[in-house]
Design a protein around this motif. Sequence first.
Motif, PDB file in Angstrom:
ATOM      1  N   ILE A 124       0.827  -1.200   0.000  1.00  0.00           N
ATOM      2  CA  ILE A 124       0.000   0.000   0.000  1.00  0.00           C
ATOM      3  C   ILE A 124       0.866   1.257   0.000  1.00  0.00           C
ATOM      4  O   ILE A 124       0.602   2.220  -0.734  1.00  0.00           O
ATOM      5  CB  ILE A 124      -0.946   0.014   1.216  1.00  0.00           C
ATOM      6  CG1 ILE A 124      -1.910  -1.178   1.170  1.00  0.00           C
ATOM      7  CG2 ILE A 124      -1.705   1.328   1.292  1.00  0.00           C
ATOM      8  CD1 ILE A 124      -2.911  -1.149   0.047  1.00  0.00           C
ATOM      9  N   THR A 180       0.963   3.986  -3.063  1.00  0.00           N
ATOM     10  CA  THR A 180       0.628   5.380  -2.799  1.00  0.00           C
ATOM     11  C   THR A 180       1.735   6.309  -3.279  1.00  0.00           C
ATOM     12  O   THR A 180       1.481   7.359  -3.885  1.00  0.00           O
ATOM     13  CB  THR A 180       0.363   5.596  -1.297  1.00  0.00           C
ATOM     14  OG1 THR A 180      -0.740   4.769  -0.898  1.00  0.00           O
ATOM     15  CG2 THR A 180       0.033   7.052  -1.001  1.00  0.00           C
ATOM     16  N   ASN A 227      -5.343   2.064 -10.252  1.00  0.00           N
ATOM     17  CA  ASN A 227      -4.536   3.202  -9.798  1.00  0.00           C
ATOM     18  C   ASN A 227      -3.733   3.806 -10.949  1.00  0.00           C
ATOM     19  O   ASN A 227      -2.792   4.557 -10.724  1.00  0.00           O
ATOM     20  CB  ASN A 227      -3.601   2.757  -8.665  1.00  0.00           C
ATOM     21  CG  ASN A 227      -3.194   3.907  -7.763  1.00  0.00           C
ATOM     22  OD1 ASN A 227      -3.998   4.786  -7.465  1.00  0.00           O
ATOM     23  ND2 ASN A 227      -1.945   3.936  -7.340  1.00  0.00           N
ATOM     24  N   ALA A 240      -4.929   3.737  -4.243  1.00  0.00           N
ATOM     25  CA  ALA A 240      -3.922   2.795  -3.761  1.00  0.00           C
ATOM     26  C   ALA A 240      -4.122   2.395  -2.310  1.00  0.00           C
ATOM     27  O   ALA A 240      -3.656   1.350  -1.885  1.00  0.00           O
ATOM     28  CB  ALA A 240      -2.522   3.390  -3.932  1.00  0.00           C
ATOM     29  N   THR A 241      -4.799   3.223  -1.523  1.00  0.00           N
ATOM     30  CA  THR A 241      -4.927   2.935  -0.103  1.00  0.00           C
ATOM     31  C   THR A 241      -5.915   1.786   0.140  1.00  0.00           C
ATOM     32  O   THR A 241      -6.669   1.390  -0.754  1.00  0.00           O
ATOM     33  CB  THR A 241      -5.388   4.177   0.671  1.00  0.00           C
ATOM     34  OG1 THR A 241      -6.601   4.671   0.082  1.00  0.00           O
ATOM     35  CG2 THR A 241      -4.330   5.271   0.610  1.00  0.00           C
ATOM     36  N   GLU A 242      -5.913   1.273   1.358  1.00  0.00           N
ATOM     37  CA  GLU A 242      -6.618   0.029   1.667  1.00  0.00           C
ATOM     38  C   GLU A 242      -8.097   0.049   1.301  1.00  0.00           C
ATOM     39  O   GLU A 242      -8.626  -0.918   0.748  1.00  0.00           O
ATOM     40  CB  GLU A 242      -6.457  -0.284   3.156  1.00  0.00           C
ATOM     41  CG  GLU A 242      -7.092  -1.600   3.575  1.00  0.00           C
ATOM     42  CD  GLU A 242      -6.868  -1.902   5.047  1.00  0.00           C
ATOM     43  OE1 GLU A 242      -7.363  -2.952   5.498  1.00  0.00           O
ATOM     44  OE2 GLU A 242      -6.221  -1.084   5.732  1.00  0.00           O
ATOM     45  N   LYS A 252     -10.451   1.694  -3.230  1.00  0.00           N
ATOM     46  CA  LYS A 252     -11.229   1.073  -4.307  1.00  0.00           C
ATOM     47  C   LYS A 252     -12.620   0.686  -3.819  1.00  0.00           C
ATOM     48  O   LYS A 252     -13.603   0.810  -4.556  1.00  0.00           O
ATOM     49  CB  LYS A 252     -10.488  -0.140  -4.869  1.00  0.00           C
ATOM     50  CG  LYS A 252      -9.279   0.225  -5.720  1.00  0.00           C
ATOM     51  CD  LYS A 252      -8.693  -0.990  -6.409  1.00  0.00           C
ATOM     52  CE  LYS A 252      -7.544  -0.613  -7.334  1.00  0.00           C
ATOM     53  NZ  LYS A 252      -6.990  -1.779  -8.051  1.00  0.00           N
ATOM     54  N   SER A 294      -4.477  -3.804  -2.218  1.00  0.00           N
ATOM     55  CA  SER A 294      -5.359  -2.651  -2.430  1.00  0.00           C
ATOM     56  C   SER A 294      -6.697  -3.044  -3.043  1.00  0.00           C
ATOM     57  O   SER A 294      -7.612  -2.223  -3.121  1.00  0.00           O
ATOM     58  CB  SER A 294      -4.672  -1.605  -3.318  1.00  0.00           C
ATOM     59  OG  SER A 294      -4.309  -2.171  -4.566  1.00  0.00           O
TER      60      SER A 294
END
Length: 230
Positions: free
Chosen positions: A57, A61, A117, A156-158, A161, A187
Amino acid sequence: MDQKKGAFLDIDQTLYNGYLFYEWAKQLESQDVFSVLDIVKMDEPLILYKIGHYSYIEAATKVSECIADMLVGKEVDEVIAATQSFTQKIGNKFYEYAKPLTEKLKDSGFLIVLVTNEPDFLAEMIKDILGAHDALGLDFTIKRNKFAGPAINDLATEHAKEAIVRKYAQDSGIDLNVSLAMGDAESDVEMLKACGKGFLINTSAKMQKHTEGTNIISISREEVLSKVFC
């Protein structure tokens, strides 16, 4: 009335055999749109991920931030033209199942949405190659036909999406309970959980922990067509 259903699909290592963002950046560097220094800066988080200093992650990012930095000040028309040139050369890099998958999903009544992403303009071109209905990627501020700042969003963060898929489904009248999602990386996990069926195309021991007690089904690439449509 039938419930509206979506198929939310990641791109890199899910439909595309490679890392599209990196190949795209290298191609634009070869056309003097980006510089060698731009690529070096992008390499740094990837290297730190490989040697264990960054989580997936964190690295993803940082790559998103690098892409935004690379685009700042570039003419939109120049970037789009170079990106179109790039996408014309990558047809053989999609997994063999990619186009049959999208075709069968459409025949089965799914609205196919790519969730990635990658820059949104690149994702839109991939959408057209694969015959998907829509694409959700990184959006950027544009002023006077130039890219003008950091990405407006971050996928990109947990939970990024998952959040964008939930909003898209709400706005489009899609029932996530009868929808599916497919991805390969950390991700993607929450997006997979958000749908009725989630397919994780990654059988590594590290990723199996994400499937325990969830709706996520871990499959190999050889099983994609048989397991998704079983």
